[in-house]
Design a protein around this motif. Structure first.
Motif, PDB file in Angstrom:
ATOM      1  N   ASP A  64       0.836  -1.194   0.000  1.00 32.69           N
ATOM      2  CA  ASP A  64       0.000   0.000   0.000  1.00 32.69           C
ATOM      3  C   ASP A  64       0.878   1.253   0.000  1.00 32.69           C
ATOM      4  O   ASP A  64       2.105   1.161   0.053  1.00 32.69           O
ATOM      5  CB  ASP A  64      -0.966  -0.007   1.190  1.00 32.69           C
ATOM      6  CG  ASP A  64      -0.295   0.046   2.555  1.00 32.69           C
ATOM      7  OD1 ASP A  64       0.945   0.178   2.638  1.00 32.69           O
ATOM      8  OD2 ASP A  64      -1.015  -0.044   3.561  1.00 32.69           O
ATOM      9  N   ARG A  65       0.257   2.400  -0.072  1.00 31.98           N
ATOM     10  CA  ARG A  65       1.013   3.662  -0.172  1.00 31.98           C
ATOM     11  C   ARG A  65       1.922   3.922   1.025  1.00 31.98           C
ATOM     12  O   ARG A  65       2.964   4.540   0.889  1.00 31.98           O
ATOM     13  CB  ARG A  65       0.065   4.833  -0.364  1.00 31.98           C
ATOM     14  CG  ARG A  65      -0.616   4.808  -1.700  1.00 31.98           C
ATOM     15  CD  ARG A  65      -1.599   5.951  -1.830  1.00 31.98           C
ATOM     16  NE  ARG A  65      -2.477   5.710  -2.943  1.00 31.98           N
ATOM     17  CZ  ARG A  65      -2.533   6.473  -4.011  1.00 31.98           C
ATOM     18  NH1 ARG A  65      -1.776   7.537  -4.093  1.00 31.98           N
ATOM     19  NH2 ARG A  65      -3.359   6.177  -4.985  1.00 31.98           N
ATOM     20  N   LYS A  66       1.505   3.454   2.193  1.00 31.45           N
ATOM     21  CA  LYS A  66       2.322   3.642   3.399  1.00 31.45           C
ATOM     22  C   LYS A  66       3.406   2.571   3.541  1.00 31.45           C
ATOM     23  O   LYS A  66       4.198   2.605   4.471  1.00 31.45           O
ATOM     24  CB  LYS A  66       1.437   3.629   4.643  1.00 31.45           C
ATOM     25  CG  LYS A  66       0.500   4.806   4.730  1.00 31.45           C
ATOM     26  CD  LYS A  66      -0.308   4.722   6.009  1.00 31.45           C
ATOM     27  CE  LYS A  66      -1.238   5.894   6.152  1.00 31.45           C
ATOM     28  NZ  LYS A  66      -1.995   5.821   7.419  1.00 31.45           N
ATOM     29  N   ARG A  67       3.416   1.605   2.638  1.00 28.94           N
ATOM     30  CA  ARG A  67       4.364   0.486   2.660  1.00 28.94           C
ATOM     31  C   ARG A  67       4.204  -0.382   3.915  1.00 28.94           C
ATOM     32  O   ARG A  67       5.148  -0.961   4.403  1.00 28.94           O
ATOM     33  CB  ARG A  67       5.819   0.966   2.568  1.00 28.94           C
ATOM     34  CG  ARG A  67       6.118   1.881   1.414  1.00 28.94           C
ATOM     35  CD  ARG A  67       6.248   1.071   0.145  1.00 28.94           C
ATOM     36  NE  ARG A  67       6.763   1.835  -0.963  1.00 28.94           N
ATOM     37  CZ  ARG A  67       6.018   2.362  -1.923  1.00 28.94           C
ATOM     38  NH1 ARG A  67       4.713   2.241  -1.874  1.00 28.94           N
ATOM     39  NH2 ARG A  67       6.555   3.013  -2.923  1.00 28.94           N
ATOM     40  N   GLU A  68       2.955  -0.467   4.412  1.00 29.07           N
ATOM     41  CA  GLU A  68       2.693  -1.234   5.627  1.00 29.07           C
ATOM     42  C   GLU A  68       2.047  -2.583   5.358  1.00 29.07           C
ATOM     43  O   GLU A  68       2.258  -3.525   6.109  1.00 29.07           O
ATOM     44  CB  GLU A  68       1.792  -0.424   6.565  1.00 29.07           C
ATOM     45  CG  GLU A  68       2.458   0.829   7.091  1.00 29.07           C
ATOM     46  CD  GLU A  68       1.532   1.688   7.912  1.00 29.07           C
ATOM     47  OE1 GLU A  68       0.307   1.412   7.958  1.00 29.07           O
ATOM     48  OE2 GLU A  68       2.024   2.659   8.510  1.00 29.07           O
ATOM     49  N   LEU A  69       1.220  -2.681   4.321  1.00 32.28           N
ATOM     50  CA  LEU A  69       0.469  -3.902   4.045  1.00 32.28           C
ATOM     51  C   LEU A  69       0.635  -4.326   2.594  1.00 32.28           C
ATOM     52  O   LEU A  69       0.828  -3.496   1.708  1.00 32.28           O
ATOM     53  CB  LEU A  69      -1.021  -3.681   4.326  1.00 32.28           C
ATOM     54  CG  LEU A  69      -1.405  -3.351   5.766  1.00 32.28           C
ATOM     55  CD1 LEU A  69      -2.852  -2.891   5.832  1.00 32.28           C
ATOM     56  CD2 LEU A  69      -1.174  -4.539   6.678  1.00 32.28           C
ATOM     57  N   ILE A  70       0.499  -5.625   2.351  1.00 28.01           N
ATOM     58  CA  ILE A  70       0.442  -6.169   1.002  1.00 28.01           C
ATOM     59  C   ILE A  70      -0.993  -5.977   0.527  1.00 28.01           C
ATOM     60  O   ILE A  70      -1.941  -6.207   1.282  1.00 28.01           O
ATOM     61  CB  ILE A  70       0.810  -7.667   1.014  1.00 28.01           C
ATOM     62  CG1 ILE A  70       2.229  -7.864   1.553  1.00 28.01           C
ATOM     63  CG2 ILE A  70       0.640  -8.276  -0.368  1.00 28.01           C
ATOM     64  CD1 ILE A  70       2.540  -9.284   1.987  1.00 28.01           C
ATOM     65  N   VAL A  71      -1.171  -5.572  -0.725  1.00 29.45           N
ATOM     66  CA  VAL A  71      -2.515  -5.299  -1.249  1.00 29.45           C
ATOM     67  C   VAL A  71      -2.754  -6.080  -2.527  1.00 29.45           C
ATOM     68  O   VAL A  71      -1.888  -6.143  -3.405  1.00 29.45           O
ATOM     69  CB  VAL A  71      -2.693  -3.794  -1.544  1.00 29.45           C
ATOM     70  CG1 VAL A  71      -4.071  -3.517  -2.125  1.00 29.45           C
ATOM     71  CG2 VAL A  71      -2.477  -2.967  -0.300  1.00 29.45           C
ATOM     72  N   CYS A  72      -3.939  -6.655  -2.651  1.00 29.60           N
ATOM     73  CA  CYS A  72      -4.363  -7.280  -3.904  1.00 29.60           C
ATOM     74  C   CYS A  72      -4.934  -6.175  -4.789  1.00 29.60           C
ATOM     75  O   CYS A  72      -5.931  -5.544  -4.437  1.00 29.60           O
ATOM     76  CB  CYS A  72      -5.416  -8.345  -3.651  1.00 29.60           C
ATOM     77  SG  CYS A  72      -6.090  -9.036  -5.194  1.00 29.60           S
ATOM     78  N   ALA A  73      -4.332  -5.956  -5.938  1.00 25.73           N
ATOM     79  CA  ALA A  73      -4.784  -4.908  -6.852  1.00 25.73           C
ATOM     80  C   ALA A  73      -6.159  -5.219  -7.438  1.00 25.73           C
ATOM     81  O   ALA A  73      -6.890  -4.311  -7.807  1.00 25.73           O
ATOM     82  CB  ALA A  73      -3.768  -4.724  -7.975  1.00 25.73           C
ATOM     83  N   ALA A  74      -6.535  -6.490  -7.505  1.00 28.81           N
ATOM     84  CA  ALA A  74      -7.804  -6.863  -8.133  1.00 28.81           C
ATOM     85  C   ALA A  74      -9.017  -6.510  -7.281  1.00 28.81           C
ATOM     86  O   ALA A  74     -10.027  -6.054  -7.799  1.00 28.81           O
ATOM     87  CB  ALA A  74      -7.812  -8.353  -8.463  1.00 28.81           C
ATOM     88  N   HIS A  75      -8.926  -6.706  -5.954  1.00 29.38           N
ATOM     89  CA  HIS A  75     -10.116  -6.446  -5.134  1.00 29.38           C
ATOM     90  C   HIS A  75      -9.819  -5.766  -3.800  1.00 29.38           C
ATOM     91  O   HIS A  75     -10.722  -5.586  -2.981  1.00 29.38           O
ATOM     92  CB  HIS A  75     -10.931  -7.738  -4.919  1.00 29.38           C
ATOM     93  CG  HIS A  75     -10.291  -8.732  -4.022  1.00 29.38           C
ATOM     94  ND1 HIS A  75     -10.760  -8.976  -2.756  1.00 29.38           N
ATOM     95  CD2 HIS A  75      -9.244  -9.554  -4.210  1.00 29.38           C
ATOM     96  CE1 HIS A  75     -10.009  -9.926  -2.201  1.00 29.38           C
ATOM     97  NE2 HIS A  75      -9.086 -10.287  -3.064  1.00 29.38           N
ATOM     98  N   GLY A  76      -8.584  -5.355  -3.582  1.00 33.41           N
ATOM     99  CA  GLY A  76      -8.259  -4.532  -2.419  1.00 33.41           C
ATOM    100  C   GLY A  76      -8.027  -5.238  -1.105  1.00 33.41           C
ATOM    101  O   GLY A  76      -7.864  -4.577  -0.078  1.00 33.41           O
ATOM    102  N   ALA A  77      -7.994  -6.566  -1.080  1.00 31.34           N
ATOM    103  CA  ALA A  77      -7.703  -7.262   0.171  1.00 31.34           C
ATOM    104  C   ALA A  77      -6.321  -6.832   0.657  1.00 31.34           C
ATOM    105  O   ALA A  77      -5.419  -6.568  -0.136  1.00 31.34           O
ATOM    106  CB  ALA A  77      -7.744  -8.776  -0.018  1.00 31.34           C
TER     107      ALA A  77
END
Length: 88
Positions: A64-77
């Motif tokens: 994510d933008r804060k570099r804190e979490l992994i994000v799925c680009a397809a649905h935002g998990a």
């Protein structure tokens, strides 16, 4: 699982706090990605566990933008870097 070890890159190839993707090995179906936190690197299969698509929208953009979490680009998990647990 073959149990074989494969060197993906040097620690210095992944900037601290960033992620990097790796192509599937020959004959493999899915690539990997690694997230560096200091001297620790967490490596995961590059596939959303919910819908089975690669996580990043463009190469090496897994966080994510804060570099804190992994994000799925397809649905935002969103997933914790430390253990891959889905948090939202």
């Amino acid at each position: 699982m073959s149990g074989e070890t494969r060197l993906l890159c040097r620690l210095s190839d992944i900037p601290d706090g960033e992620a990097r993707g790796f192509s599937a090995p020959p004959g493999g179906f899915t690539g990997l990605f690694a997230v560096r936190r200091g001297e620790t690197v967490h490596v995961y299969v590059n596939s959303c566990p919910h819908i089975g698509v690669p996580l990043e929208p463009v190469p090496d953009r897994f966080l994510d933008r804060k570099r804190e979490l992994i994000v799925c680009a397809a649905h935002g998990a969103r997933f914790r870097v430390e253990d891959g647990v889905c948090v939202s």
